[in-house]
Write a protein that holds these residues in place. Structure first.
Motif, PDB file in Angstrom:
ATOM      1  N   ILE A 191      43.755  50.171  43.076  1.00 48.96           N
ATOM      2  CA  ILE A 191      43.357  49.554  41.799  1.00 48.96           C
ATOM      3  C   ILE A 191      44.553  48.856  41.158  1.00 48.96           C
ATOM      4  N   ARG A 192      45.711  49.461  41.296  1.00 43.61           N
ATOM      5  CA  ARG A 192      46.906  48.845  40.719  1.00 43.61           C
ATOM      6  C   ARG A 192      47.397  47.669  41.558  1.00 43.61           C
ATOM      7  N   GLU A 193      47.474  47.882  42.871  1.00 47.13           N
ATOM      8  CA  GLU A 193      48.128  46.870  43.690  1.00 47.13           C
ATOM      9  C   GLU A 193      47.167  45.782  44.191  1.00 47.13           C
ATOM     10  N   LYS A 194      46.215  46.177  44.977  1.00 48.08           N
ATOM     11  CA  LYS A 194      45.339  45.180  45.600  1.00 48.08           C
ATOM     12  C   LYS A 194      44.324  44.583  44.616  1.00 48.08           C
ATOM     13  N   PHE A 195      43.843  45.418  43.695  1.00 56.60           N
ATOM     14  CA  PHE A 195      42.811  44.934  42.779  1.00 56.60           C
ATOM     15  C   PHE A 195      43.382  44.493  41.431  1.00 56.60           C
ATOM     16  N   GLY A 196      44.665  44.707  41.211  1.00 56.57           N
ATOM     17  CA  GLY A 196      45.392  44.074  40.120  1.00 56.57           C
ATOM     18  C   GLY A 196      44.986  44.445  38.711  1.00 56.57           C
ATOM     19  N   SER A 197      44.881  45.744  38.416  1.00 57.24           N
ATOM     20  CA  SER A 197      44.465  46.142  37.063  1.00 57.24           C
ATOM     21  C   SER A 197      45.400  45.597  35.980  1.00 57.24           C
ATOM     22  N   GLY A 198      46.663  45.382  36.313  1.00 56.43           N
ATOM     23  CA  GLY A 198      47.629  44.891  35.325  1.00 56.43           C
ATOM     24  C   GLY A 198      47.378  43.457  34.893  1.00 56.43           C
ATOM     25  N   TRP A 199      46.601  42.702  35.679  1.00 54.67           N
ATOM     26  CA  TRP A 199      46.340  41.310  35.309  1.00 54.67           C
ATOM     27  C   TRP A 199      45.357  41.210  34.154  1.00 54.67           C
ATOM     28  N   CYS A 200      44.540  42.239  33.990  1.00 48.17           N
ATOM     29  CA  CYS A 200      43.560  42.212  32.895  1.00 48.17           C
ATOM     30  C   CYS A 200      44.278  42.478  31.584  1.00 48.17           C
ATOM     31  N   ASN A 201      44.133  41.583  30.631  1.00 40.61           N
ATOM     32  CA  ASN A 201      44.735  41.827  29.320  1.00 40.61           C
ATOM     33  C   ASN A 201      43.660  42.173  28.287  1.00 40.61           C
ATOM     34  N   ILE A 202      42.578  42.772  28.801  1.00 43.98           N
ATOM     35  CA  ILE A 202      41.543  43.414  28.001  1.00 43.98           C
ATOM     36  C   ILE A 202      41.089  42.605  26.785  1.00 43.98           C
ATOM     37  N   THR A 203      40.823  41.328  27.003  1.00 40.78           N
ATOM     38  CA  THR A 203      40.367  40.509  25.871  1.00 40.78           C
ATOM     39  C   THR A 203      38.848  40.608  25.666  1.00 40.78           C
ATOM     40  N   ARG A 204      38.199  41.429  26.465  1.00 41.51           N
ATOM     41  CA  ARG A 204      36.830  41.878  26.208  1.00 41.51           C
ATOM     42  C   ARG A 204      35.746  40.820  26.323  1.00 41.51           C
ATOM     43  N   CYS A 205      36.065  39.658  26.827  1.00 42.11           N
ATOM     44  CA  CYS A 205      35.012  38.644  26.961  1.00 42.11           C
ATOM     45  C   CYS A 205      33.965  39.115  27.958  1.00 42.11           C
ATOM     46  N   HIS A 213      24.649  44.839  28.740  1.00 41.17           N
ATOM     47  CA  HIS A 213      25.388  45.529  27.675  1.00 41.17           C
ATOM     48  C   HIS A 213      26.217  46.697  28.219  1.00 41.17           C
ATOM     49  N   ILE A 214      26.786  46.509  29.386  1.00 40.98           N
ATOM     50  CA  ILE A 214      27.699  47.520  29.916  1.00 40.98           C
ATOM     51  C   ILE A 214      29.019  47.381  29.160  1.00 40.98           C
ATOM     52  N   ASN A 215      29.542  48.487  28.694  1.00 43.60           N
ATOM     53  CA  ASN A 215      30.813  48.436  27.974  1.00 43.60           C
ATOM     54  C   ASN A 215      31.945  48.388  29.004  1.00 43.60           C
ATOM     55  N   ILE A 216      32.075  47.204  29.616  1.00 47.96           N
ATOM     56  CA  ILE A 216      32.979  47.031  30.760  1.00 47.96           C
ATOM     57  C   ILE A 216      34.412  47.408  30.392  1.00 47.96           C
ATOM     58  N   THR A 217      34.864  46.954  29.244  1.00 46.48           N
ATOM     59  CA  THR A 217      36.272  47.144  28.885  1.00 46.48           C
ATOM     60  C   THR A 217      36.563  48.581  28.477  1.00 46.48           C
ATOM     61  N   ASP A 218      35.827  49.088  27.509  1.00 44.77           N
ATOM     62  CA  ASP A 218      36.151  50.416  26.964  1.00 44.77           C
ATOM     63  C   ASP A 218      35.826  51.551  27.931  1.00 44.77           C
ATOM     64  N   ASN A 219      34.738  51.407  28.669  1.00 46.05           N
ATOM     65  CA  ASN A 219      34.309  52.522  29.517  1.00 46.05           C
ATOM     66  C   ASN A 219      34.717  52.368  30.982  1.00 46.05           C
ATOM     67  N   GLY A 220      35.057  51.147  31.381  1.00 47.03           N
ATOM     68  CA  GLY A 220      35.408  50.932  32.778  1.00 47.03           C
ATOM     69  C   GLY A 220      36.865  50.569  32.995  1.00 47.03           C
ATOM     70  N   ILE A 221      37.253  49.404  32.492  1.00 47.55           N
ATOM     71  CA  ILE A 221      38.584  48.885  32.819  1.00 47.55           C
ATOM     72  C   ILE A 221      39.696  49.703  32.161  1.00 47.55           C
ATOM     73  N   ILE A 222      39.559  49.992  30.863  1.00 45.70           N
ATOM     74  CA  ILE A 222      40.642  50.727  30.188  1.00 45.70           C
ATOM     75  C   ILE A 222      40.816  52.129  30.773  1.00 45.70           C
ATOM     76  N   PRO A 223      39.735  52.891  31.007  1.00 44.27           N
ATOM     77  CA  PRO A 223      39.940  54.187  31.671  1.00 44.27           C
ATOM     78  C   PRO A 223      40.635  54.059  33.030  1.00 44.27           C
ATOM     79  N   LEU A 224      40.336  52.993  33.770  1.00 44.26           N
ATOM     80  CA  LEU A 224      41.035  52.812  35.052  1.00 44.26           C
ATOM     81  C   LEU A 224      42.513  52.499  34.815  1.00 44.26           C
ATOM     82  N   LYS A 225      42.779  51.660  33.816  1.00 44.29           N
ATOM     83  CA  LYS A 225      44.184  51.352  33.495  1.00 44.29           C
ATOM     84  C   LYS A 225      44.926  52.630  33.082  1.00 44.29           C
ATOM     85  N   GLU A 226      44.241  53.490  32.336  1.00 45.09           N
ATOM     86  CA  GLU A 226      44.877  54.755  31.912  1.00 45.09           C
ATOM     87  C   GLU A 226      45.146  55.656  33.127  1.00 45.09           C
TER      88      GLU A 226
END
Lengths: 264, 292
Positions: A191-205, A213-226
């Motif tokens: 997730i960090r290297e090949k899928f590049g979680s650091g590239w997302c700057n969570i602008t929530r678009c 209405h999936i809460n992609i940022t709060d429930n998916g991407i941010i928990p993965l970043k954490e």
């Protein structure tokens, strides 16, 4: 409701231009109805992808007045009454013809995600999950793969970092696997290297445009970043793991699957 | 759109701010810039002033109002008007070796911590990446120049330490809650004033803001995959649900709590300066400002 004017982009990967069409709009029509009417009345060769007309197949994604939308779920009376209705193909993926894009990038990326691998069965031969645990990942399974989130993600859309960042739809699939109570594959390094979680700057678009209405940022991407922070950036968590061992149930090593070249 | 603009297949125009959206997408970023600008401006001025951050009894007894921008008071300058009494300063007066170039303000010593919490907050990151960084300025609106975007892989890699800022925020929440309790006392006497309500709302909103923090939600339960593996709901599951309630309202709480912190400082400042009257149960004599 009367006649409305539509500016629809027509062309292919080499280029094209907006064509103007007029058609009669009646009560209850959605944008896809109008496109079909234009197709029937004055543009028989207009290419548009669609299927269920019920917001469940994810085929008819396009940009209506500059916003990524499902044309079958965008009511005509929800659009401004003045001016042309501008319809374009989604920007992130290469155009094939008119409103139809080549979304094969997504299938390449999907194959790269290590699939679900459950823990051993219980003594009575079953797998048990509690409803509470299922509910959390069920949200992600609502995805209809319309790829509107991929279209609006500026990392892919404007910066074309398809080789660096996997995109919101696939982050959500990764989240659904990574948070699965039965799954034992460790995908965090990927997730960090090949899928590049650091590239997302969570602008929530991605969350804003999701028709499910999936809460992609709060429930998916941010928990993965954490979780990536837990593993790679938090010195206390790293020290704790070193001293006391990793207590997570993720035991299987990462398996590289699929084509490594992602750009479509 | 000028004739020199590049148009991609699909009719999308390349260039900063280019979009086919006819709506006022720029209102959100503009409001964000304005609000954050006012908050930073007010906070900086209030910090540099170094005075009028305390309202208490003349006898310096138990209780009083302390501005949240100055709490905790690590060191203080007794000569400043409206300064907290010496008993409030954790390490006493500013020492002689304190660099003269730096502001002799208790707020200067502490504001880095709540500032870091807000700066690295997942919600504010969205707000300022969009509004200040144009990355992107709006959804489906083209932003910073192609090829220049690095996300949070290089310069902004430090955002990954948001949880450490959160740890400090929890400590500040405890201190501000203590301040809110103290605001119901004046010279040891229990009572209530408008300031007590203002400080209590402030401490509550800031606690709600911390409870909704994404790192907080992750650490109290979100990192687990199995909330109820043995058939019983775990404590971490309940904690995660608690954090989720506030997390779903994180944006609203972020703005309201920021505005209320500024208002709380303004309230204490105005009462301390004698411009506003604090209606309370202790009477006029008990609300005299120290050093006025």
């Amino acid at each position: 409701m009367g006649k409305r004017s539509f500016k629809i982009w027509r062309g292919n990967a080499e280029g094209g231009e907006f064509h103007t069409y007029e058609t009669e709009i009646t009560e209850g029509m959605v944008v896809l109805d109008a496109i079909h009417q234009i197709q029937a009345e004055s543009a028989n060769d207009l290419a548009v992808r669609w299927n269920c007309k019920a917001g469940k197949c994810g085929s008819c994604g396009c940009e209506v007045n500059g916003k990524p939308k499902l044309s079958c779920m965008t009511r005509m009376n929800s659009l401004p009454e003045e001016g042309d209705v501008v319809i374009q193909p989604i920007k992130t993926f290469p155009v094939i013809k008119d409103l139809v894009c080549d979304v094969s990038y997504n299938y390449v990326r999907n194959k790269q995600i290590p699939p679900f691998a459950p823990r051993e069965r219980e003594a009575d031969g079953t797998h048990r999950m509690e409803q509470r645990d299922v509910d959390r990942i069920q949200e992600f399974r609502k995805c209809i793969e319309c790829f509107l989130c991929m279209d609006v993600c500026h990392v892919l859309r404007d910066h074309e970092k398809k080789d660096d960042f996997v995109g919101p739809r696939w982050m959500i699939r990764l989240a659904s696997l990574e948070m699965h109570p039965l799954d034992i594959v460790d995908r965090i390094p990927l997730i960090r290297e090949k899928f590049g979680s650091g590239w997302c700057n969570i602008t929530r678009c991605c969350t804003e445009v999701c028709p499910e209405h999936i809460n992609i940022t709060d429930n998916g991407i941010i928990p993965l970043k954490e979780r990536v922070v837990d593993r790679f950036y938090d010195p206390i968590a790293m020290l704790k793991r070193k001293l006391f061992g990793d207590k997570s149930n993720k035991r299987l090593p990462v398996v590289e699957v699929g084509d490594s070249s992602a750009s479509g | 759109m000028s004739s020199s603009d590049t148009v991609l297949p699909g009719g999308h125009v390349v260039g900063l701010g280019e979009t086919r959206r006819p709506d006022k997408w720029w209102v959100g970023p503009l409001l964000t810039v304005s609000f954050i600008g006012v908050a930073i401006g007010y906070g900086t001025i209030a910090m540099l002033m170094g005075n009028h951050y305390w309202v208490g009894a003349e006898g310096h007894g138990f209780g009083g109002y302390l501005s949240p921008l100055y709490s905790p008071v690590l060191m203080f300058d007794a000569s400043a008007a409206g300064a907290a009494p010496a008993s409030h300063a954790w390490f006493g007066a500013f020492p002689e070796w304190y660099p003269s170039l730096l502001p002799k303000s208790p707020a200067f010593l502490i504001l880095l911590f709540p500032g870091a919490f807000r700066f690295t907050c997942y919600y504010y990151r969205k707000a300022y990446y969009r509004s200040f960084g144009f990355a992107p300025p709006g959804c489906a609106v083209e932003g910073v120049r192609r090829g220049k975007y690095e996300g949070e892989t290089k310069l902004f890699l430090f955002q990954n330490l948001h949880r450490y800022a959160m740890y400090f925020a929890v400590i500040f929440n405890i201190i501000l809650t203590y301040d809110a309790v103290m605001s119901f006392f004046r010279d040891g006497a229990l009572g209530i004033g408008v300031g007590s309500v203002v400080l209590t709302i402030n401490a509550t909103l800031l606690a709600f803001y911390t409870f909704g923090c994404h790192s907080f939600r992750h650490l109290i339960g979100g990192r687990a995959n199995c909330f109820t593996c043995d058939g019983k709901e775990t404590l971490s599951s309940k904690a995660w649900s608690f954090g989720t309630f506030f997390n779903q309202r994180h944006m609203q709480i972020a703005w309201v709590s920021l505005a209320w912190v500024m208002f709380t400082d303004l309230y204490v400042r105005m009462v301390s300066m004698g411009i506003w009257t604090d209606f309370n149960t202790w009477g006029e004599a008990a609300t005299k400002t120290v050093g006025l």
